[in-house]
Design an enzyme around this catalytic site. Structure first.
Site, PDB file in Angstrom:
ATOM      1  N   ILE A 155     -73.375   4.631  64.352  1.00  0.00           N
ATOM      2  CA  ILE A 155     -74.870   4.682  63.653  1.00  0.00           C
ATOM      3  C   ILE A 155     -74.890   3.720  62.404  1.00  0.00           C
ATOM      4  O   ILE A 155     -75.961   2.977  62.097  1.00  0.00           O
ATOM      5  CB  ILE A 155     -75.155   6.014  63.272  1.00  0.00           C
ATOM      6  N   GLY A 156     -74.101   4.002  61.580  1.00  0.00           N
ATOM      7  CA  GLY A 156     -74.243   3.030  60.240  1.00  0.00           C
ATOM      8  C   GLY A 156     -72.748   3.162  59.578  1.00  0.00           C
ATOM      9  O   GLY A 156     -71.712   3.705  59.935  1.00  0.00           O
ATOM     10  N   GLY A 202     -71.029   2.362  55.350  1.00  0.00           N
ATOM     11  CA  GLY A 202     -71.185   2.503  53.820  1.00  0.00           C
ATOM     12  C   GLY A 202     -70.041   2.128  52.959  1.00  0.00           C
ATOM     13  O   GLY A 202     -69.275   1.543  53.751  1.00  0.00           O
ATOM     14  N   SER A 203     -69.857   2.336  51.944  1.00  0.00           N
ATOM     15  CA  SER A 203     -69.126   2.046  51.094  1.00  0.00           C
ATOM     16  C   SER A 203     -67.518   2.498  51.405  1.00  0.00           C
ATOM     17  O   SER A 203     -66.634   1.719  51.132  1.00  0.00           O
ATOM     18  CB  SER A 203     -69.327   1.998  49.480  1.00  0.00           C
ATOM     19  N   GLY A 221     -66.889   4.368  54.264  1.00  0.00           N
ATOM     20  CA  GLY A 221     -66.569   4.688  55.713  1.00  0.00           C
ATOM     21  C   GLY A 221     -67.712   4.522  56.543  1.00  0.00           C
ATOM     22  O   GLY A 221     -68.969   3.909  56.222  1.00  0.00           O
ATOM     23  N   ARG A 222     -67.832   4.865  57.859  1.00  0.00           N
ATOM     24  CA  ARG A 222     -68.606   5.082  59.026  1.00  0.00           C
ATOM     25  C   ARG A 222     -69.186   6.192  59.323  1.00  0.00           C
ATOM     26  O   ARG A 222     -68.771   7.211  59.228  1.00  0.00           O
ATOM     27  CB  ARG A 222     -68.090   4.078  60.268  1.00  0.00           C
ATOM     28  N   LYS A 262     -69.340  11.760  59.815  1.00  0.00           N
ATOM     29  CA  LYS A 262     -68.899  10.843  58.638  1.00  0.00           C
ATOM     30  C   LYS A 262     -67.364  10.542  58.470  1.00  0.00           C
ATOM     31  O   LYS A 262     -66.791  11.593  58.150  1.00  0.00           O
ATOM     32  CB  LYS A 262     -69.675  11.025  57.379  1.00  0.00           C
ATOM     33  N   ASP A 268     -79.823  11.769  44.215  1.00  0.00           N
ATOM     34  CA  ASP A 268     -79.930  10.560  45.143  1.00  0.00           C
ATOM     35  C   ASP A 268     -80.938  10.584  46.282  1.00  0.00           C
ATOM     36  O   ASP A 268     -80.650  10.297  47.553  1.00  0.00           O
ATOM     37  CB  ASP A 268     -78.410  10.160  45.695  1.00  0.00           C
TER      38      ASP A 268
END
Length: 443
Positions: free
Chosen positions: A14-15, A17-18, A20-21, A37, A143
């Site tokens: 899906i996406g 980040g800094s 992992g995935r 995640k 956040d």
């Protein structure tokens, strides 16, 4: 028995980040579609590992229809990877929704949808800020941004990504860590000051502003300029297609002074969100009935626990309302005192102004009388001289010159007295005028 990686089937990424995935997966036991995640904790520092553990523990404890549900965690020690299994939100996130609206020639969202999102997000924040699970600790998300707000199939909001969340053990505690996304950071975070749950309210206001305007309230080309704009707190009004009530609520949430921002309870009690909150409560009741029907075991214990939690929540709310009522009464008393003092000052100023006007009138009368007397006296003197010349010439020649000198001295003395009186009157009038001006300036 703990879960393993082999218990799930990976579908699609899906996406990323800094750390992992994020992958879409399917649980093999029942075919349920979830998401996990992947986080590589081998390259993390101790502080980052602690943050990761905090997120997992928070996701375990937070149970709310508008918070992304936690299912499981898997630790793969060979690859130093942690898998956090969570609920899959098919509707994507709010950032992708905003991007689609911009791509479709700035298609603005409906106000009804924005109010629904606001109500659901506020309910989720209420669960974080007013937890009553034994410890009574407050959780700050820290956040809040469109990329961390997800949507399910029915377009219901799901608050996720608690990686930067922080637990405050007391209501009077304040965090001091500099974290978060710069566009949505509160002024107290920008200034490296202590902050509490009102910082999340600021971020929520920025997020809702972006849903209305399709861009954040504060934008800049660099972080320094962005920090200055946030400190100033100046932004454009949301588009006029949205109601004035929504704009007013957003302006309260984006107040530079954190103690003037509304709490989650105040937002939920506003007239603007009354219908949306009522609808969400009905939906939660229906969801609770469905869950009760699907899990009939231990109905008595669950009901008693829910009742205790509700009773504790009601007591806390009553306490907060009493404190608020006391503060309002104190403010009302202070305002009454200020109003009385202001009215007294106004009365004094009006009296001084009337005295000043009266003295000015007296001064004009004195000047008029003095002018008439000065014009009358030379004529009288001329007439007396004529009488003396024509009729009393012989007596004038025989009169002692010292008598004439005394008469002129008396006349001069009278004129000096009149001049002194006029001068004194003018000075008093000027003093009264200056005092009245000072009092009016104070008012």
């Amino acid at each position: 028995m703990p879960s393993r990686v082999d218990d799930y089937e990976e579908l699609v990424t899906i996406g990323s980040g800094s750390y992992g995935r994020c992958r879409k997966i399917r649980r093999k036991s029942d075919g349920k579609v979830l998401v996990w995640k992947e986080l590589d904790y081998g390259s993390m520092s101790e502080a980052e590992k602690q943050m990761l553990v905090s997120e997992v523990n928070l996701l375990r404890e937070l149970r709310h229809p508008n918070i992304v549900r936690y299912y499981d965690r898997i630790i793969d020690r060979t690859s130093t990877t942690l898998y956090i299994v969570m609920e899959y939100c098919q509707g994507g996130d709010l950032s992708s929704l905003i991007a689609r609206c911009i791509k479709e020639r700035w298609r603005f969202l409906e106000e009804k949808f924005i109010l629904r999102v606001m109500a659901q997000l506020t309910l989720a924040l209420k669960e974080c800020h007013r937890r009553s699970g034994g410890r009574g600790a407050t959780v700050l998300h820290r956040d809040l941004k469109p990329a961390n707000i997800f949507l399910d199939v029915q377009q219901n909001v799901k608050l996720g990504d608690f990686g930067l969340a922080r637990i405050l053990n007391h209501d009077t505690s304040f965090a001091k860590t500099f974290v978060g996304t710069p566009y949505y950071m509160s002024p107290e975070q920008i200034n490296h000051l202590s902050y509490n749950e009102k910082s999340d309210i600021w971020s929520l206001g920025c997020l809702l502003y972006e849903l209305c305007a399709l861009y954040p309230p504060f934008t800049a080309y660099n972080q320094k300029e962005l920090a200055e704009k946030i400190r100033e707190g100046k932004y454009r009004r949301i588009p006029y297609r949205y109601s004035e009530e929504l704009n007013t609520l957003l302006s309260k949430m984006l107040n530079l002074k954190d103690y003037l921002r509304p709490s989650v309870e105040s937002i939920l009690q506003s007239r603007l969100l009354a219908d949306a909150v009522a609808e969400e409560k009905k939906a939660q009741v229906r969801l609770g009935r469905k869950s009760a029907e699907s899990a009939p075991a231990e109905p008595t214990s669950v009901t008693a626990a829910e009742l205790r939690l509700r009773e504790q929540a009601v007591q806390e709310r009553e306490k907060a309302l009493k404190e608020r009522e006391e503060r309002l009464q104190q403010r009302e008393q202070e305002l009454c005192v200020r109003e009385r003092l202001a009215s007294e000052k106004l009365d004094r100023a009006e009296n001084l102004l009337r005295n000043h006007n009266r003295l000015q009138q007296q001064q004009r009368r004195h000047q008029a009388l003095l002018g008439m007397e000065m014009r009358r006296k030379p004529l009288d003197l001329i007439r007396e001289e004529k009488k003396k010349v024509h009729f009393v010439m012989e007596k004038e020649q025989q009169r002692d010159p010292s008598a004439r000198t005394g008469t002129s001295r008396q006349l001069i003395f009278k004129r000096l007295q009149v001049a002194n009186v006029c001068d004194q009157t003018l000075k008093e009038g000027q003093l009264c005028y200056l005092k009245s001006r000072e009092i009016l300036g104070l008012r």
